[in-house]
Write a protein that holds these residues in place. Structure first.
Motif, PDB file in Angstrom:
ATOM      1  N   LEU A 377       0.830  -1.208   0.000  1.00 60.54           N
ATOM      2  CA  LEU A 377       0.000   0.000   0.000  1.00 60.54           C
ATOM      3  C   LEU A 377       0.862   1.255   0.000  1.00 60.54           C
ATOM      4  O   LEU A 377       0.511   2.262  -0.625  1.00 60.54           O
ATOM      5  CB  LEU A 377      -0.932  -0.019   1.215  1.00 60.54           C
ATOM      6  N   GLY A 378       2.004   1.190   0.675  1.00 60.73           N
ATOM      7  CA  GLY A 378       2.926   2.321   0.618  1.00 60.73           C
ATOM      8  C   GLY A 378       3.468   2.558  -0.775  1.00 60.73           C
ATOM      9  O   GLY A 378       3.571   3.702  -1.234  1.00 60.73           O
ATOM     10  N   HIS A 379       3.795   1.475  -1.475  1.00 60.06           N
ATOM     11  CA  HIS A 379       4.282   1.609  -2.850  1.00 60.06           C
ATOM     12  C   HIS A 379       3.183   2.141  -3.779  1.00 60.06           C
ATOM     13  O   HIS A 379       3.456   2.940  -4.681  1.00 60.06           O
ATOM     14  CB  HIS A 379       4.805   0.265  -3.351  1.00 60.06           C
ATOM     15  N   TYR A 380       1.956   1.698  -3.576  1.00 58.19           N
ATOM     16  CA  TYR A 380       0.849   2.220  -4.365  1.00 58.19           C
ATOM     17  C   TYR A 380       0.707   3.727  -4.153  1.00 58.19           C
ATOM     18  O   TYR A 380       0.468   4.485  -5.102  1.00 58.19           O
ATOM     19  CB  TYR A 380      -0.467   1.539  -3.975  1.00 58.19           C
ATOM     20  N   ALA A 381       0.834   4.159  -2.916  1.00 55.27           N
ATOM     21  CA  ALA A 381       0.698   5.588  -2.615  1.00 55.27           C
ATOM     22  C   ALA A 381       1.790   6.397  -3.312  1.00 55.27           C
ATOM     23  O   ALA A 381       1.530   7.473  -3.866  1.00 55.27           O
ATOM     24  CB  ALA A 381       0.750   5.822  -1.110  1.00 55.27           C
ATOM     25  N   VAL A 382       3.018   5.875  -3.310  1.00 59.98           N
ATOM     26  CA  VAL A 382       4.121   6.553  -3.982  1.00 59.98           C
ATOM     27  C   VAL A 382       3.869   6.612  -5.487  1.00 59.98           C
ATOM     28  O   VAL A 382       4.058   7.650  -6.135  1.00 59.98           O
ATOM     29  CB  VAL A 382       5.450   5.834  -3.681  1.00 59.98           C
ATOM     30  N   ALA A 383       3.428   5.496  -6.069  1.00 64.16           N
ATOM     31  CA  ALA A 383       3.156   5.469  -7.510  1.00 64.16           C
ATOM     32  C   ALA A 383       2.051   6.449  -7.867  1.00 64.16           C
ATOM     33  O   ALA A 383       2.134   7.160  -8.880  1.00 64.16           O
ATOM     34  CB  ALA A 383       2.759   4.052  -7.933  1.00 64.16           C
ATOM     35  N   GLY A 384       1.024   6.532  -7.045  1.00 69.46           N
ATOM     36  CA  GLY A 384      -0.065   7.466  -7.306  1.00 69.46           C
ATOM     37  C   GLY A 384       0.360   8.906  -7.209  1.00 69.46           C
ATOM     38  O   GLY A 384      -0.162   9.777  -7.901  1.00 69.46           O
ATOM     39  N   ALA A 385       1.363   9.164  -6.342  1.00 70.26           N
ATOM     40  CA  ALA A 385       1.855  10.531  -6.198  1.00 70.26           C
ATOM     41  C   ALA A 385       2.699  10.963  -7.388  1.00 70.26           C
ATOM     42  O   ALA A 385       2.898  12.157  -7.619  1.00 70.26           O
ATOM     43  CB  ALA A 385       2.668  10.660  -4.906  1.00 70.26           C
ATOM     44  N   GLY A 386       3.237   9.971  -8.116  1.00 73.28           N
ATOM     45  CA  GLY A 386       3.924  10.290  -9.369  1.00 73.28           C
ATOM     46  C   GLY A 386       5.364  10.704  -9.239  1.00 73.28           C
ATOM     47  O   GLY A 386       5.936  11.265 -10.155  1.00 73.28           O
ATOM     48  N   HIS A 387       6.008  10.431  -8.063  1.00 72.46           N
ATOM     49  CA  HIS A 387       7.417  10.797  -7.941  1.00 72.46           C
ATOM     50  C   HIS A 387       8.166   9.671  -7.223  1.00 72.46           C
ATOM     51  O   HIS A 387       8.484   9.755  -6.046  1.00 72.46           O
ATOM     52  CB  HIS A 387       7.586  12.109  -7.179  1.00 72.46           C
ATOM     53  N   PRO A 388       8.478   8.588  -7.954  1.00 66.23           N
ATOM     54  CA  PRO A 388       9.105   7.433  -7.326  1.00 66.23           C
ATOM     55  C   PRO A 388      10.432   7.729  -6.668  1.00 66.23           C
ATOM     56  O   PRO A 388      10.806   7.092  -5.692  1.00 66.23           O
ATOM     57  CB  PRO A 388       9.289   6.443  -8.483  1.00 66.23           C
ATOM     58  N   ASP A 389      11.181   8.713  -7.173  1.00 68.69           N
ATOM     59  CA  ASP A 389      12.480   9.005  -6.586  1.00 68.69           C
ATOM     60  C   ASP A 389      12.347   9.720  -5.247  1.00 68.69           C
ATOM     61  O   ASP A 389      13.318   9.865  -4.525  1.00 68.69           O
ATOM     62  CB  ASP A 389      13.326   9.851  -7.543  1.00 68.69           C
ATOM     63  N   GLY A 390      11.150  10.128  -4.896  1.00 69.11           N
ATOM     64  CA  GLY A 390      10.970  10.817  -3.630  1.00 69.11           C
ATOM     65  C   GLY A 390      10.494   9.902  -2.534  1.00 69.11           C
ATOM     66  O   GLY A 390      10.164  10.367  -1.439  1.00 69.11           O
TER      67      GLY A 390
END
Length: 406
Positions: A377-390
């Motif tokens: 779920l944390g990875h999904y949230a990061v992907a949805g935010a659109g900035h994987p390097d952050g």
């Protein structure tokens, strides 16, 4: 803009994409089912897009909407390679489901279901998460090896470049994904989870005897168990070559190896439901899987959760997990070495007991589905935010915790 507003109003809608799904037998299928059901239990609206038999179906299974596209499975029947060819309409259905989803999570680059998911992601601009389970498999067929390289060289690169998160099981697959276009900052390690309630050690010797009698297994012999497809990649042929009077072999799974059923000291149980597989783990004394290019297979994790001593291939993929080699036997893919180790274990019940205790404790500590899904779920949230390097927050921390490594 309309597409984005629609998605924003539908929080928690996840589209999981897999080439197969249970009841088809396989490690990826079991992982996807567990992820789907665990996510649904946590309130997500989960759809699985996969393939099935001769006709397309849509069903609700354990709170998960499962869409099975009709597919031709002749490649698997003829070669043992699980590669379904879906019927026309897969792309249309993938696009329709992508429009409803917050995140698309697909499993492995190799399959047409994944290619359709990539196209749907591009057309709908839905964030993409990719779990890459393996790298190139050293299949005995030069044709199969060539097809793998071609597919990964084209579709693999497209998918890996597009994914905002790439989840891998070990450093070997991490290197493979980077070599094929994944952005280094997007790649994270995440171990598969295991149901440590379903897969557990036997309660008593009486239970072991009862299960053996139920499946027609000898009650007074050391049993070495193999779970998986009966194909060379999984090491079925090596284990058969390592047969010895000191123990008997039990095979759970289907494949070309079933043709040897009926040999003395060899028991083929065929494909079993997960609950039945868990019973058979509890009935056996040792688990052996001399597979290749798999890293940390799900069946090894299940066997450890069941408290079985494990004998498997000394694959570099195990390195990040810091396994105690006194607790798990890691060997070269050599039938003679495999036989020697299994003969030694068959004659040493105290050692089997020590290895089994270590395996169960490690599984309880490292392979819980709760940690896996929390990280997911944390990875999904990061992907949805659109900035994987952050991503330095909960997704990264969860991945480290679930993998047992930083």
């Amino acid at each position: 803009m309309t597409e984005r507003r629609t998605k924003g109003a539908r929080d928690g809608r996840i589209l999981l994409v897999s080439h197969y799904y249970p009841p088809h037998v396989g490690g990826i299928e079991n992982v996807v089912r567990q992820e789907a059901e665990q996510l649904a239990c946590r309130g997500s609206v989960v759809t699985v897009l996969t393939t099935g038999g001769r006709r397309s179906t849509a069903e609700l299974e354990a709170g998960v909407r499962v869409l099975r596209r009709a597919a031709w499975n002749g490649i698997e029947r003829r070669t043992g390679v699980p590669f379904p060819v879906p019927s026309p309409g897969l792309l249309r259905e993938a696009v329709r489901e992508a429009r409803r989803a917050e995140v698309i999570h697909l499993h492995d680059c190799l399959y047409p279901t994944s290619w359709a998911a990539w196209a749907a992601c591009v057309l709908t601009r839905t964030p993409l998460v990719l779990t890459q389970h393996v790298g190139l498999v050293a299949h005995p067929s030069a044709v199969v090896r060539g097809v793998q390289r071609a597919v990964y060289g084209v579709f693999g690169r497209l998918l890996l470049r597009r994914a905002r998160r790439v989840l891998v099981l070990n450093d070997t697959v991490r290197a493979f994904t980077r070599d094929h276009g994944a952005r280094p900052h997007a790649v994270r390690q995440l171990a598969n989870g295991v149901d440590t309630v379903l897969f557990h050690p036997p309660a008593s010797a009486a239970e072991v005897r009862q299960v053996r009698e139920r499946y027609g297994l000898p009650v007074d012999r050391v049993l070495v168990l193999f779970v998986g497809r009966l194909v060379p990649k999984k090491g079925y042929d090596l284990l058969r070559a390592a047969a010895d009077p000191a123990y008997e072999l039990v095979f759970v799974g289907t494949g070309a190896g079933e043709r040897t059923a009926g040999a003395a000291g060899v028991h083929h149980l065929g494909a079993l439901a997960p609950e039945q597989v868990a019973e058979v783990y509890r009935a056996c004394d040792v688990f052996a899987l001399p597979s290749t290019a798999e890293g940390f297979p799900l069946t090894v994790q299940e066997a450890m959760a069941a408290g079985l001593p494990v004998v498997t291939t000394d694959d570099p993929g195990y390195a990040p997990y810091a396994l105690d080699r006194a607790g798990v036997s890691l060997l070269p893919r050599d039938a003679a070495r495999l036989r020697d180790e299994l003969v030694a274990l068959a004659a040493d019940a105290p050692r089997r007991e020590r290895m089994g205790r270590y395996a169960r404790a490690y599984a309880e500590r490292s392979f819980g589905w709760a940690e896996h899904v929390r990280a997911l779920l944390g990875h999904y949230a990061v992907a949805g935010a659109g900035h994987p390097d952050g991503a330095r927050g909960s997704g990264q921390a969860g991945a480290g915790a679930a993998a047992g490594t930083g």
